[in-house]
Design a protein around this motif. Structure first.
Motif, mmCIF file in Angstrom:
data_model
loop_
_atom_site.group_PDB
_atom_site.id
_atom_site.type_symbol
_atom_site.label_atom_id
_atom_site.label_comp_id
_atom_site.label_asym_id
_atom_site.label_seq_id
_atom_site.Cartn_x
_atom_site.Cartn_y
_atom_site.Cartn_z
ATOM 1 N N ALA A 29 -13.905 90.428 25.868
ATOM 2 C CA ALA A 29 -12.517 90.320 26.330
ATOM 3 C C ALA A 29 -12.100 88.862 26.496
ATOM 4 C CB ALA A 29 -12.336 91.085 27.636
ATOM 5 N N ARG A 30 -12.991 88.037 27.037
ATOM 6 C CA ARG A 30 -12.688 86.611 27.196
ATOM 7 C C ARG A 30 -12.432 85.960 25.838
ATOM 8 N NH1 ARG A 30 -13.398 83.720 31.701
ATOM 9 N NH2 ARG A 30 -13.881 81.864 30.436
ATOM 10 N N LYS A 31 -13.289 86.280 24.868
ATOM 11 C CA LYS A 31 -13.123 85.709 23.530
ATOM 12 C C LYS A 31 -11.812 86.165 22.891
ATOM 13 C CE LYS A 31 -18.070 85.205 22.607
ATOM 14 N NZ LYS A 31 -19.237 85.710 21.841
ATOM 15 N N LEU A 32 -11.465 87.425 23.114
ATOM 16 C CA LEU A 32 -10.206 87.947 22.580
ATOM 17 C C LEU A 32 -9.022 87.195 23.166
ATOM 18 C CD1 LEU A 32 -8.539 90.047 21.002
ATOM 19 C CD2 LEU A 32 -8.743 91.561 22.975
ATOM 20 N N LEU A 33 -9.044 86.994 24.482
ATOM 21 C CA LEU A 33 -7.946 86.276 25.136
ATOM 22 C C LEU A 33 -7.820 84.858 24.587
ATOM 23 C CD1 LEU A 33 -8.499 87.504 28.799
ATOM 24 C CD2 LEU A 33 -6.567 88.084 27.308
ATOM 25 N N ILE A 34 -8.944 84.204 24.395
ATOM 26 C CA ILE A 34 -8.919 82.837 23.857
ATOM 27 C C ILE A 34 -8.360 82.829 22.437
ATOM 28 C CG2 ILE A 34 -10.389 80.926 23.106
ATOM 29 C CD1 ILE A 34 -12.228 81.651 25.519
ATOM 30 N N GLU A 35 -8.771 83.808 21.622
ATOM 31 C CA GLU A 35 -8.339 83.855 20.224
ATOM 32 C C GLU A 35 -6.834 84.075 20.077
ATOM 33 O OE1 GLU A 35 -9.841 83.302 17.291
ATOM 34 O OE2 GLU A 35 -11.560 82.580 18.453
ATOM 35 N N ILE A 36 -6.217 84.747 21.050
ATOM 36 C CA ILE A 36 -4.766 84.964 20.953
ATOM 37 C C ILE A 36 -3.987 83.898 21.728
ATOM 38 C CG2 ILE A 36 -5.038 87.441 20.585
ATOM 39 C CD1 ILE A 36 -4.163 87.915 23.466
ATOM 40 N N GLY A 37 -4.685 82.831 22.109
ATOM 41 C CA GLY A 37 -4.012 81.685 22.710
ATOM 42 C C GLY A 37 -3.852 81.737 24.212
ATOM 43 N N GLU A 38 -4.574 82.633 24.876
ATOM 44 C CA GLU A 38 -4.481 82.745 26.331
ATOM 45 C C GLU A 38 -5.627 81.991 27.008
ATOM 46 O OE1 GLU A 38 -2.398 83.808 28.408
ATOM 47 O OE2 GLU A 38 -1.019 85.129 27.335
ATOM 48 N N ASP A 39 -5.459 81.760 28.295
ATOM 49 C CA ASP A 39 -6.491 81.125 29.109
ATOM 50 C C ASP A 39 -7.080 82.184 30.036
ATOM 51 O OD1 ASP A 39 -8.109 79.705 30.799
ATOM 52 O OD2 ASP A 39 -6.478 78.570 31.757
ATOM 53 N N PRO A 40 -8.301 82.664 29.773
ATOM 54 C CA PRO A 40 -8.869 83.726 30.602
ATOM 55 C C PRO A 40 -9.156 83.308 32.041
ATOM 56 C CG PRO A 40 -10.512 82.875 29.077
ATOM 57 C CD PRO A 40 -9.209 82.246 28.690
ATOM 58 N N ASP A 41 -9.017 82.003 32.334
ATOM 59 C CA ASP A 41 -9.278 81.531 33.697
ATOM 60 C C ASP A 41 -8.009 81.323 34.508
ATOM 61 O OD1 ASP A 41 -12.119 81.418 33.513
ATOM 62 O OD2 ASP A 41 -11.916 79.633 32.244
ATOM 63 N N ARG A 42 -6.841 81.618 33.902
ATOM 64 C CA ARG A 42 -5.619 81.484 34.698
ATOM 65 C C ARG A 42 -5.505 82.660 35.663
ATOM 66 N NH1 ARG A 42 -1.289 84.658 33.099
ATOM 67 N NH2 ARG A 42 -1.199 85.388 30.939
ATOM 68 N N ASP A 43 -4.682 82.504 36.688
ATOM 69 C CA ASP A 43 -4.644 83.459 37.789
ATOM 70 C C ASP A 43 -4.438 84.899 37.334
ATOM 71 O OD1 ASP A 43 -5.147 81.535 39.654
ATOM 72 O OD2 ASP A 43 -3.055 81.256 40.256
ATOM 73 N N GLY A 44 -3.493 85.134 36.445
ATOM 74 C CA GLY A 44 -3.202 86.513 36.057
ATOM 75 C C GLY A 44 -4.264 87.172 35.205
#
Length: 202
Positions: A29-44
């Protein structure tokens, strides 16, 4: 499938110190978030990988419980119809959800199957990667096996998000069916079933 410390690579591993490592699905899931341009460590999103992992584990490990409780009742040719069992499944082609409304009909050959067992059987086969055509076949096969009746029909109407939210992006209802025994021929039993099902949807 490889194993780590006695577990499969899709199960939480346990370190030598006895600590439970992060679920591998969280890493996915973390890798997926990164691949779509998201930051998995942001609050939301901090807890999103863990929620993602819990949901996949819950969906794929569904336990239907006892599905073969029969009750002594002589129906003398009566048809039993269970309508509008609502389930969600996952399209195996895109890993996107689809929802189905399932109707099951059968003619008991002796004892009758407990009402809740039809929903349990339907949910069991929905809780896996599926296509709707196979879903109705799987349900019909298990109803036949459990009840001992060859007179079984299953009709499902579903909406598939792999069509509604991608590709053509147009919602549509898909109906698939399986008919066996007395329902296989275009006779009174099948006509009554189809008329009842589609009349209820008006």
């Amino acid at each position: 499938m490889s194993t780590v410390s006695g577990t499969t690579d899709l199960e939480p591993a346990v370190t030598d110190e006895g600590r439970e490592a992060a679920d591998p699905l969280e890493d996915i899931a973390r890798k997926l978030l990164i691949e779509i341009g998201e930051d998995p460590d942001r609050d939301g999103l901090k807890e999103t990988p863990a929620r993602f992992a819990r949901w996949w584990r819950e969906f794929s490990s569904y336990e239907a419980g006892n599905v073969d409780t029969m009750f002594p009742l002589r129906t003398q040719g009566q048809i039993v119809l269970i309508q509008d069992i609502k389930v969600w499944s996952l399209c195996e082609h895109h890993l996107l959800p689809f929802s189905c409304s399932v109707t099951i009909a059968y003619r008991p050959h002796g004892d009758v199957l407990g009402l809740s067992k039809f929903a349990r059987i339907t949910q069991r086969h929905a809780h896996r990667l599926q296509v709707q055509e196979r879903l109705v076949r799987d349900i019909a096969d298990e109803i036949t096996k459990v009840t001992g009746s060859s007179d079984v029909a299953v009709i499902a109407t579903g909406e598939h998000l792999c069509m509604s939210m991608r590709g053509i992006r147009t919602p549509a209802a898909m109906t698939s069916s399986v008919f066996s025994g007395i329902f296989e021929e275009y006779g009174p039993a099948r006509q009554e079933l189809v008329a009842t099902v589609f009349q209820s949807r008006k």
